[in-house]
Design a protein around this motif. Structure first.
Motif, PDB file in Angstrom:
ATOM      1  N   SER A   1      14.199  17.333   5.156  1.00  0.00           N
ATOM      2  CA  SER A   1      13.080  16.625   5.766  1.00  0.00           C
ATOM      3  C   SER A   1      13.427  15.148   5.841  1.00  0.00           C
ATOM      4  CB  SER A   1      11.808  16.828   4.940  1.00  0.00           C
ATOM      5  OG  SER A   1      11.980  16.297   3.650  1.00  0.00           O
ATOM      6  N   THR A   2      12.711  14.440   6.679  1.00  0.00           N
ATOM      7  CA  THR A   2      12.929  13.010   6.859  1.00  0.00           C
ATOM      8  C   THR A   2      11.681  12.265   6.408  1.00  0.00           C
ATOM      9  OG1 THR A   2      14.374  13.447   8.720  1.00  0.00           O
ATOM     10  CG2 THR A   2      13.521  11.230   8.539  1.00  0.00           C
ATOM     11  N   SER A   3      11.883  11.242   5.615  1.00  0.00           N
ATOM     12  CA  SER A   3      10.753  10.429   5.174  1.00  0.00           C
ATOM     13  C   SER A   3      11.269   9.094   4.654  1.00  0.00           C
ATOM     14  CB  SER A   3       9.963  11.142   4.079  1.00  0.00           C
ATOM     15  OG  SER A   3      10.750  11.287   2.925  1.00  0.00           O
ATOM     16  N   GLN A   4      10.341   8.238   4.288  1.00  0.00           N
ATOM     17  CA  GLN A   4      10.703   6.959   3.706  1.00  0.00           C
ATOM     18  C   GLN A   4      10.562   7.087   2.195  1.00  0.00           C
ATOM     19  OE1 GLN A   4       8.292   3.644   4.944  1.00  0.00           O
ATOM     20  NE2 GLN A   4       9.951   2.214   4.579  1.00  0.00           N
TER      21      GLN A   4
ATOM     22  N   GLN B   1       2.175   1.947  -1.368  1.00  0.00           N
ATOM     23  CA  GLN B   1       2.100   2.953  -2.420  1.00  0.00           C
ATOM     24  C   GLN B   1       0.974   2.644  -3.403  1.00  0.00           C
ATOM     25  OE1 GLN B   1       6.062   2.565  -3.917  1.00  0.00           O
ATOM     26  NE2 GLN B   1       6.767   4.378  -2.831  1.00  0.00           N
TER      27      GLN B   1
ATOM     28  N   PRO C   1      12.311   4.641   8.071  1.00  0.00           N
ATOM     29  CA  PRO C   1      11.890   5.965   7.590  1.00  0.00           C
ATOM     30  C   PRO C   1      12.811   7.113   7.975  1.00  0.00           C
ATOM     31  CG  PRO C   1      10.638   5.375   9.526  1.00  0.00           C
ATOM     32  CD  PRO C   1      11.538   4.198   9.211  1.00  0.00           C
ATOM     33  N   ASP C   2      14.079   6.865   8.190  1.00  0.00           N
ATOM     34  CA  ASP C   2      14.947   7.969   8.606  1.00  0.00           C
ATOM     35  C   ASP C   2      15.913   8.385   7.499  1.00  0.00           C
ATOM     36  OD1 ASP C   2      16.247   5.566   8.940  1.00  0.00           O
ATOM     37  OD2 ASP C   2      17.085   6.050  10.892  1.00  0.00           O
ATOM     38  N   TRP C   3      15.377   8.522   6.311  1.00  0.00           N
ATOM     39  CA  TRP C   3      16.111   9.061   5.171  1.00  0.00           C
ATOM     40  C   TRP C   3      15.869  10.560   5.130  1.00  0.00           C
ATOM     41  CZ3 TRP C   3      19.106   6.678   1.383  1.00  0.00           C
ATOM     42  CH2 TRP C   3      19.217   5.281   1.514  1.00  0.00           C
ATOM     43  N   SER C   4      16.900  11.310   4.808  1.00  0.00           N
ATOM     44  CA  SER C   4      16.779  12.769   4.727  1.00  0.00           C
ATOM     45  C   SER C   4      16.878  13.213   3.275  1.00  0.00           C
ATOM     46  CB  SER C   4      17.892  13.434   5.533  1.00  0.00           C
ATOM     47  OG  SER C   4      17.813  13.044   6.877  1.00  0.00           O
TER      48      SER C   4
ATOM     49  N   ARG D   1      15.484  19.942   1.161  1.00  0.00           N
ATOM     50  CA  ARG D   1      14.375  20.690   0.549  1.00  0.00           C
ATOM     51  C   ARG D   1      14.931  21.590  -0.556  1.00  0.00           C
ATOM     52  NH1 ARG D   1       9.971  20.105   4.290  1.00  0.00           N
ATOM     53  NH2 ARG D   1      10.789  19.726   6.376  1.00  0.00           N
TER      54      ARG D   1
END
Length: 176
Positions: free
Chosen positions: A43-46, A64, A155-158, A161
Motif C-alpha cells: 500500500s502507499t501512504s505517508q 497527527q 505520500p508515495d511511500w510503499s 502488507r
C-alpha cells in the motif's frame, strides 16, 4: 515487524538483508517494479513518526495531533500541551536545517539543533531509518539524511502488507 531485522538466506546460503519498513517510490523505482512483477501486495501512504516519552506521545507531524485519544490527553494536561508545542517549535527548524544543508559532507551532530527531546527523536528516527546503532547516529552524513527527509514530505511511500518480509518470501517461493 515482519522480520525486517532478521537476515534471510537466498538459495545457495547467501545472506540477504531484506530492507526497511517503507520504500519511497522516487528512491526505489526498481524495487517497485520488482514488487509489481512479483505481485507483492503493498500500500502507499505517508509514514508517521512519534516519540513516546514518560508515557506521553509527541508526533512529529502536526496533523497527527488530532487523533481522538491525543486530544483527550491534551485536554487533561496543560503541561503536556506546552511540552508538545515546545517540541514542535524546535522540530521544524531542526529538520529544515538538515533538509537545506548543502556543501561538504557533514555529520549529523554538526547540524543537529533544538531541544534534547528533538535531538533524541531525530537520532532515534535516523537510527531506525538507516539501521544505525545509537552511538553511531551522530556521525551519519547529512548528505544521506537530507534527501530522505525531503522525501518524507511526499505520500508515495510503499509498505508491504503483512510485513516487509512478505516480498522476500514471494521472491524465495518463485526461486524454488
Amino acid at each position: 515487524l515482519g522480520r525486517h531485522v532478521k537476515l534471510a538466506n537466498l538459495p545457495g546460503g547467501a545472506p540477504f538483508e531484506n530492507g526497511v519498513l517503507g520504500f519511497h517510490r522516487a528512491h526505489y523505482p526498481a524495487l517497485h517494479k520488482l514488487f509489481d512483477e512479483l505481485g507483492v501486495d503493498y500500500s502507499t501512504s505517508q509514514p508517521g513518526t512519534a516519540l513516546f516519552e514518560d508515557g506521553r506521545y509527541f508526533p512529529a507531524r502536526t496533523q497527527q495531533m488530532f487523533s481522538p485519544g491525543l486530544l483527550l490527553r491534551l485536554a487533561a494536561s496543560p503541561a503536556y500541551v506546552l511540552d508538545l508545542r515546545a517540541m514542535q517549535k524546535d522540530y521544524v527548524p531542526a529538520v529544515r536545517k538538515i533538509i537545506r544543508h548543502q556543501g561538504a559532507d557533514t555529520a549529523l551532530n554538526e547540524v543537529l539543533t533544538g531541544s534534547q527531546r528533538v535531538q533524541t527523536f531525530l537520532r532515534l528516527f535516523f537510527g531506525l531509518a538507516f539501521s544505525t546503532p545509537w552511538d553511531e547516529t551522530p556521525e551519519l552524513p547529512v548528505s544521506l539524511l537530507a534527501p530522505y527527509m525531503r522525501a518524507m514530505k511526499h505520500p508515495d511511500w510503499s509498505f508491504v502488507r503483512g510485513g516487509v518480509y512478505g516480498w522476500i518470501e514471494t521472491l524465495l517461493a518463485r526461486s524454488r
